[in-house]
Scaffold this motif. Structure first.
Motif, PDB file in Angstrom:
ATOM      1  N   GLY A 421       0.278  -2.084   7.598  1.00  0.00           N
ATOM      2  CA  GLY A 421       0.639  -3.479   7.450  1.00  0.00           C
ATOM      3  C   GLY A 421       0.388  -4.285   8.711  1.00  0.00           C
ATOM      4  N   PRO A 422       0.866  -5.526   8.734  1.00  0.00           N
ATOM      5  CA  PRO A 422       0.492  -6.446   9.804  1.00  0.00           C
ATOM      6  C   PRO A 422       1.265  -6.278  11.103  1.00  0.00           C
ATOM      7  N   HIS A 423       2.313  -5.452  11.136  1.00  0.00           N
ATOM      8  CA  HIS A 423       3.166  -5.395  12.323  1.00  0.00           C
ATOM      9  C   HIS A 423       3.085  -4.086  13.081  1.00  0.00           C
ATOM     10  N   LEU A 424       2.478  -3.075  12.509  1.00  0.00           N
ATOM     11  CA  LEU A 424       2.458  -1.757  13.131  1.00  0.00           C
ATOM     12  C   LEU A 424       1.055  -1.167  13.086  1.00  0.00           C
ATOM     13  N   PRO A 425       0.742  -0.276  14.015  1.00  0.00           N
ATOM     14  CA  PRO A 425      -0.566   0.395  13.964  1.00  0.00           C
ATOM     15  C   PRO A 425      -0.618   1.369  12.797  1.00  0.00           C
ATOM     16  N   PRO A 426      -1.804   1.823  12.411  1.00  0.00           N
ATOM     17  CA  PRO A 426      -1.904   2.804  11.324  1.00  0.00           C
ATOM     18  C   PRO A 426      -1.055   4.039  11.595  1.00  0.00           C
ATOM     19  N   SER A 427      -0.501   4.579  10.535  1.00  0.00           N
ATOM     20  CA  SER A 427       0.398   5.728  10.664  1.00  0.00           C
ATOM     21  C   SER A 427      -0.348   7.019  10.397  1.00  0.00           C
ATOM     22  N   VAL A 553      11.088  -3.325  16.204  1.00  0.00           N
ATOM     23  CA  VAL A 553      10.223  -4.142  15.356  1.00  0.00           C
ATOM     24  C   VAL A 553      11.070  -4.559  14.162  1.00  0.00           C
ATOM     25  N   PRO A 554      11.424  -5.844  14.051  1.00  0.00           N
ATOM     26  CA  PRO A 554      12.495  -6.228  13.132  1.00  0.00           C
ATOM     27  C   PRO A 554      12.082  -6.561  11.711  1.00  0.00           C
ATOM     28  N   HIS A 555      10.800  -6.484  11.368  1.00  0.00           N
ATOM     29  CA  HIS A 555      10.424  -6.947  10.037  1.00  0.00           C
ATOM     30  C   HIS A 555      11.023  -6.047   8.950  1.00  0.00           C
ATOM     31  N   LEU A 556      11.278  -6.649   7.798  1.00  0.00           N
ATOM     32  CA  LEU A 556      11.864  -5.942   6.658  1.00  0.00           C
ATOM     33  C   LEU A 556      10.765  -5.589   5.673  1.00  0.00           C
ATOM     34  N   GLY A 557      10.630  -4.298   5.379  1.00  0.00           N
ATOM     35  CA  GLY A 557       9.593  -3.861   4.460  1.00  0.00           C
ATOM     36  C   GLY A 557      10.064  -2.726   3.583  1.00  0.00           C
ATOM     37  N   LEU A 605       6.412  -5.899   2.005  1.00  0.00           N
ATOM     38  CA  LEU A 605       6.928  -6.689   3.118  1.00  0.00           C
ATOM     39  C   LEU A 605       7.680  -7.865   2.520  1.00  0.00           C
ATOM     40  N   ALA A 606       8.836  -8.183   3.091  1.00  0.00           N
ATOM     41  CA  ALA A 606       9.640  -9.274   2.558  1.00  0.00           C
ATOM     42  C   ALA A 606       8.866 -10.582   2.583  1.00  0.00           C
ATOM     43  N   ALA A 607       9.091 -11.398   1.569  1.00  0.00           N
ATOM     44  CA  ALA A 607       8.285 -12.610   1.376  1.00  0.00           C
ATOM     45  C   ALA A 607       8.423 -13.597   2.525  1.00  0.00           C
ATOM     46  N   LYS A 608       9.535 -13.558   3.262  1.00  0.00           N
ATOM     47  CA  LYS A 608       9.753 -14.514   4.347  1.00  0.00           C
ATOM     48  C   LYS A 608       9.284 -14.000   5.695  1.00  0.00           C
ATOM     49  N   GLU A 609       8.733 -12.801   5.744  1.00  0.00           N
ATOM     50  CA  GLU A 609       8.303 -12.234   7.018  1.00  0.00           C
ATOM     51  C   GLU A 609       6.953 -12.796   7.443  1.00  0.00           C
ATOM     52  N   PRO A 610       6.739 -12.981   8.750  1.00  0.00           N
ATOM     53  CA  PRO A 610       5.392 -13.352   9.216  1.00  0.00           C
ATOM     54  C   PRO A 610       4.373 -12.307   8.786  1.00  0.00           C
ATOM     55  N   GLY A 611       3.197 -12.769   8.413  1.00  0.00           N
ATOM     56  CA  GLY A 611       2.149 -11.849   7.986  1.00  0.00           C
ATOM     57  C   GLY A 611       2.218 -11.455   6.527  1.00  0.00           C
ATOM     58  N   PHE A 612       3.182 -12.003   5.766  1.00  0.00           N
ATOM     59  CA  PHE A 612       3.270 -11.652   4.347  1.00  0.00           C
ATOM     60  C   PHE A 612       1.996 -12.055   3.609  1.00  0.00           C
ATOM     61  N   ASN A 613       1.510 -11.150   2.800  1.00  0.00           N
ATOM     62  CA  ASN A 613       0.317 -11.375   1.985  1.00  0.00           C
ATOM     63  C   ASN A 613       0.573 -10.727   0.640  1.00  0.00           C
ATOM     64  N   THR A 614       0.563 -11.515  -0.410  1.00  0.00           N
ATOM     65  CA  THR A 614       0.892 -10.965  -1.732  1.00  0.00           C
ATOM     66  C   THR A 614      -0.021  -9.811  -2.131  1.00  0.00           C
ATOM     67  N   GLY A 619       1.566  -5.069   3.188  1.00  0.00           N
ATOM     68  CA  GLY A 619       1.965  -6.336   3.770  1.00  0.00           C
ATOM     69  C   GLY A 619       2.506  -7.317   2.754  1.00  0.00           C
ATOM     70  N   GLY A 620       2.917  -6.843   1.590  1.00  0.00           N
ATOM     71  CA  GLY A 620       3.492  -7.734   0.592  1.00  0.00           C
ATOM     72  C   GLY A 620       3.231  -7.338  -0.840  1.00  0.00           C
ATOM     73  N   ALA A 621       2.195  -6.544  -1.097  1.00  0.00           N
ATOM     74  CA  ALA A 621       1.941  -6.078  -2.460  1.00  0.00           C
ATOM     75  C   ALA A 621       3.047  -5.117  -2.894  1.00  0.00           C
ATOM     76  N   VAL A 622       3.249  -5.025  -4.191  1.00  0.00           N
ATOM     77  CA  VAL A 622       4.200  -4.066  -4.748  1.00  0.00           C
ATOM     78  C   VAL A 622       3.519  -2.706  -4.820  1.00  0.00           C
ATOM     79  N   ARG A 623       4.113  -1.720  -4.190  1.00  0.00           N
ATOM     80  CA  ARG A 623       3.624  -0.342  -4.277  1.00  0.00           C
ATOM     81  C   ARG A 623       4.540   0.418  -5.239  1.00  0.00           C
ATOM     82  N   THR A 624       3.960   0.946  -6.298  1.00  0.00           N
ATOM     83  CA  THR A 624       4.737   1.588  -7.359  1.00  0.00           C
ATOM     84  C   THR A 624       5.569   2.743  -6.823  1.00  0.00           C
TER      85      THR A 624
END
Length: 760
Positions: A421-427, A553-557, A605-614, A619-624
């Motif tokens: 996602g937009p806030h962390l390096p690849p895992s 890193v405070p983003h909610l995901g 990723l929560a809709a109000k977080e910076p970097g949100f992308n539907t 970064g915002g898509a729904v993962r089943t």
């Protein structure tokens, strides 16, 4: 409690030293050519290699393995430096000094913008066979269209004309995971009115066959020419994805059909009955079809690799499939279809280890990831334990053979890196797979994996746990295995679960190490509740990650949902989680909030977080998969209101996707009359998505078996969010198991193994 300074820009939310939106490695959307065997070179987990690995997409394309996957890593995978000998010392939590993390080495990843879209495709799967079509039925050679075997496109063009005209497409639908049916119509009689009098039915299968049937309702006999134009480029999926396919190959007349030969091999199409005419220069087969009034006639085409035998999918025979034929019934109209389609998709994605044919595992997904991705295979096998333990055992044995046994990474299960996602390096999926291995083995034993098979796999699990202890050293948190790597919240959750379930397993078999793992887990819980929690006016939240300098890193995901997935211990008890009761309640509230619950499932990723992308796949898509993890964890923790919202949303999305859940889809907010938006690069079917459907429904029953103790405990959802539901054909302790959950939330076992006692 530790609380960072509130960020003022999107860049402030990232770990120091990383861009605000790291470029995607594409591992989770599945670059073509991902190997079907798990990675075994040092590059695959970021270790140094004495020999450089050629980069995919440069120079001549390397022929794939026999299973259709490429021998080298797909474009976009970064190489990492060697991991440190031990974890970096942790600075005091109150420090404000920011030490930049080193940038990630490696070439810039290939962008996914030119990947052919999959969201409108009908994908028939029976690995190693695929058939990919549009709703128009005609195969035109564009995009992904065609018949495939082992990653090679056998036929790219299959164009049908009757009496010189194309049928009008009126219907296209998947009937099973490996089969699609198309219906077109024509007005064949010269005096026909507005009603069609000729139906052209095409049934296309993943094994390379297509049956074309003409049905006449004309009042008089018809004599019609049927023409099928065929062609192929014999391209592999890697070339198709990168847009580097060559021209169609010239055809030759062969047997009762046509044949094409190129530098990478040959393919052929045979027809039954044989055609009246075969024109190699045009790639055309032609029949003169005579239809009496109300009559029908059929032609069957079979595509195959030259010299290859018939395709034999793993799950086509009941004796070879490791999955029980579970079924659902009850008040909710979508539950029955969802479980049926999910089991069907899982069967279609099964692969054998070619050197150990009794061991089966799941491919990650079609069309891009028709090979083994270790972390996804283990996660999917874990979610399908209610369907039996044979898949878990085959997956564990297959991956145990890939485990590193020497060097600083001894004990790891190799795996590629994954975009975060937009806030962390690849895992590192190698870390995830290594921690999943002992947890899956421990839980599979509870579900009924025989003691002998468990004991045979125990040394590999011990090596995973030894890697965990060695990597931690004297530290508390598990970092990414490269210098300056972050300490992710989900990694701590995976490590904590592996330690507790692994300790349980070691104790039961009289092996040493259990007490030390439990003590570390206790220390981790105490530290995590202090160091990973961010206080704010809304009640606080868990941090997504912690930098080596102590900054959060405070983003909610959606990764926080893994904090609720604690795992199954003996006696039907669940392992304790990393959060305390108050923190767990707050996390449940956050996951059920509109910022995270899209109405179709859990956003990455929560809709109000910076970097949100539907459409951001983390970064915002729904993962089943993560939606199902959240639902199961919330039900187990007693937060059924939040679980019910996510569950109903996921089932509504499943209905919109004809119950074949994709691995991810758009995180746009649900409104009246809306529908979930498909992701154009998502795998569908995908192993974790299909397995998630199983978990979504079985979590309602709260089945907690302990086969070694001869007990099974039920903790059903008391609110009965789907009304009455009956699950039959499951397996516990190696025998059929059926359970009914009533509208009042009470569970009743209707079928179980002899001697299996109901726990309290």
């Amino acid at each position: 409690m530790h609380q960072p300074t509130p960020p003022s820009t999107a860049d402030d939310n990232r770990l120091p030293g990383f861009p605000s939106r790291p470029t995607s490695t594409l591992d989770d959307i599945g670059l073509p050519g991902l190997r079907s065997k798990p990675p075994s070179t040092p590059h695959d987990i970021g270790l140094p290699s004495p020999h450089p690995t050629p980069r995919s997409g440069q120079g001549n394309h390397t022929p794939p393995h026999a299973d259709g996957t490429e021998p080298h890593s797909p474009p976009g995978i970064h190489r990492r430096p060697p991991p440190p000998a031990g974890p970096a010392p942790l600075p005091p939590a109150a420090t404000t000094h920011r030490t930049p993390l080193p940038p990630q080495p490696g070439p810039p990843p290939r962008r996914p913008s030119d990947l052919p879209p999959t969201h409108t495709a009908l994908i028939c799967v029976a690995l190693p066979g695929l058939a990919i079509s549009t709703e128009r039925a005609q195969l035109t050679g564009e995009g992904l269209e065609g018949f495939y075997r082992a990653g090679r496109r056998l036929i790219s063009r299959c164009h049908v004309r009757v009496a010189g005209r194309e049928p009008l497409p009126v219907h296209a639908r998947m009937t099973t995971a490996d089969r699609a049916r198309f219906v077109g119509t024509l007005r064949a009689s010269p005096d026909a009115g507005p009603d069609p009098d000729l139906i052209v039915e095409r049934v296309r299968r993943a094994d390379g066959t297509e049956r074309i049937t003409l049905h006449s309702s004309a009042p008089r006999p018809l004599r019609l020419p049927l023409e099928v134009a065929l062609g192929t480029d014999l391209a592999d999926l890697g070339a198709i994805a990168s847009g580097s396919t060559g021209p169609e190959l010239p055809a030759t007349v062969h047997d009762s059909g046509l044949r094409w030969t190129g530098p990478t091999g040959s393919s052929a199409v045979t027809a039954d009955p044989p055609p009246t005419d075969a024109l190699a220069s045009a790639g055309m087969l032609r029949w003169e079809i005579e239809l009496p009034p109300g009559g029908s006639a059929s032609v069957e085409l079979k595509a195959r690799l030259d010299g290859a035998g018939p395709l034999r999918a793993v799950a086509r025979a009941a004796a070879t499939t490791p999955l029980a034929p579970a079924r659902a019934a009850g008040d909710h109209p979508g539950a029955q279809a969802l479980l049926r389609v999910c089991v069907d998709d899982l069967q279609a994605l099964l692969l054998r280890d070619p050197h150990h044919p009794t061991d089966t595992h799941l491919a990650a997904g079609a069309p891009w990831r028709c090979g083994l991705a270790p972390a996804e295979a283990l996660a999917a096998a874990r979610m399908t334990l209610p369907l039996g333990t044979r898949l878990a055992a085959g997956t564990l044995r297959t991956l145990a053979r890939t485990q590193l046994t020497d060097g600083p990474s001894s004990g790891m299960i190799p795996g590629p890196r994954r975009d975060a996602g937009p806030h962390l390096p690849p895992s590192c999926t190698a870390t995830e797979a290594t921690l999943l291995f002992p947890a899956l083995l421990a839980e599979a034993r509870r579900w009924g994996l025989p003691e002998k098979e468990t004991e045979e796999l125990l040394p590999a699990a011990e090596r995973c746990l030894a890697w965990l202890r060695t990597t931690l050293g004297e530290g508390i948190y598990l970092s990414d295995p490269h210098p300056g790597g972050p300490q992710r919240c989900e990694t701590q959750a995976h490590a904590h679960r592996a330690a507790l379930l692994g300790a349980d397993l070691l104790d039961d078999f009289g092996r040493p190490g259990g007490p030390g793992l439990r003590q570390w887990a206790r220390n981790l819980r105490t530290a995590f509740q202090r160091d990973f929690w961010i206080d704010d006016l809304g009640g606080g939240r868990p941090a997504a990650a912690r930098a080596p300098d102590g900054r959060l890193v405070p983003h909610l995901g959606a990764a926080t949902s893994h904090l609720l997935d604690t795992g199954l211990l003996g006696g039907g008890e669940r392992a304790p989680g990393l959060l305390d009761k108050v923190q767990t309640e707050q996390l449940a509230r956050l996951l059920g909030s509109p910022a995270m619950d899209s109405g179709w499932g859990l956003r990455g990723l929560a809709a109000k977080e910076p970097g949100f992308n539907t459409f951001g796949h983390r970064g915002g898509a729904v993962r089943t998969h993560e939606t199902a993890i959240a639902v199961a964890g919330l039900i187990a923790a007693g937060f059924e209101k939040e679980a019910s919202g996510l569950l109903r949303g996921a089932l509504a999305a499943a209905e919109a996707f004809d119950h074949r859940l994709p691995e991810m889809y758009g995180g746009e907010q649900r409104t009246d009359g809306s529908a979930p938006i498909p992701h154009p690069a998502s795998c569908r079917p995908a192993a974790t998505a299909a397995a998630a459907g199983v978990l979504l429904l079985t979590s309602l029953a709260g089945i907690r078996p302990d086969a070694p103790a001869g007990t099974v405990t039920l903790r059903p959802a008391a609110s009965a969010p789907l009304g009455e539901i009956v699950l039959t054909g499951l397996r516990v302790a190696g025998a059929p198991f059926s359970v009914r959950i009533g509208r009042l939330g009470l569970a009743m076992v209707e079928e179980a193994a002899d001697g299996l006692q109901l726990g309290v």
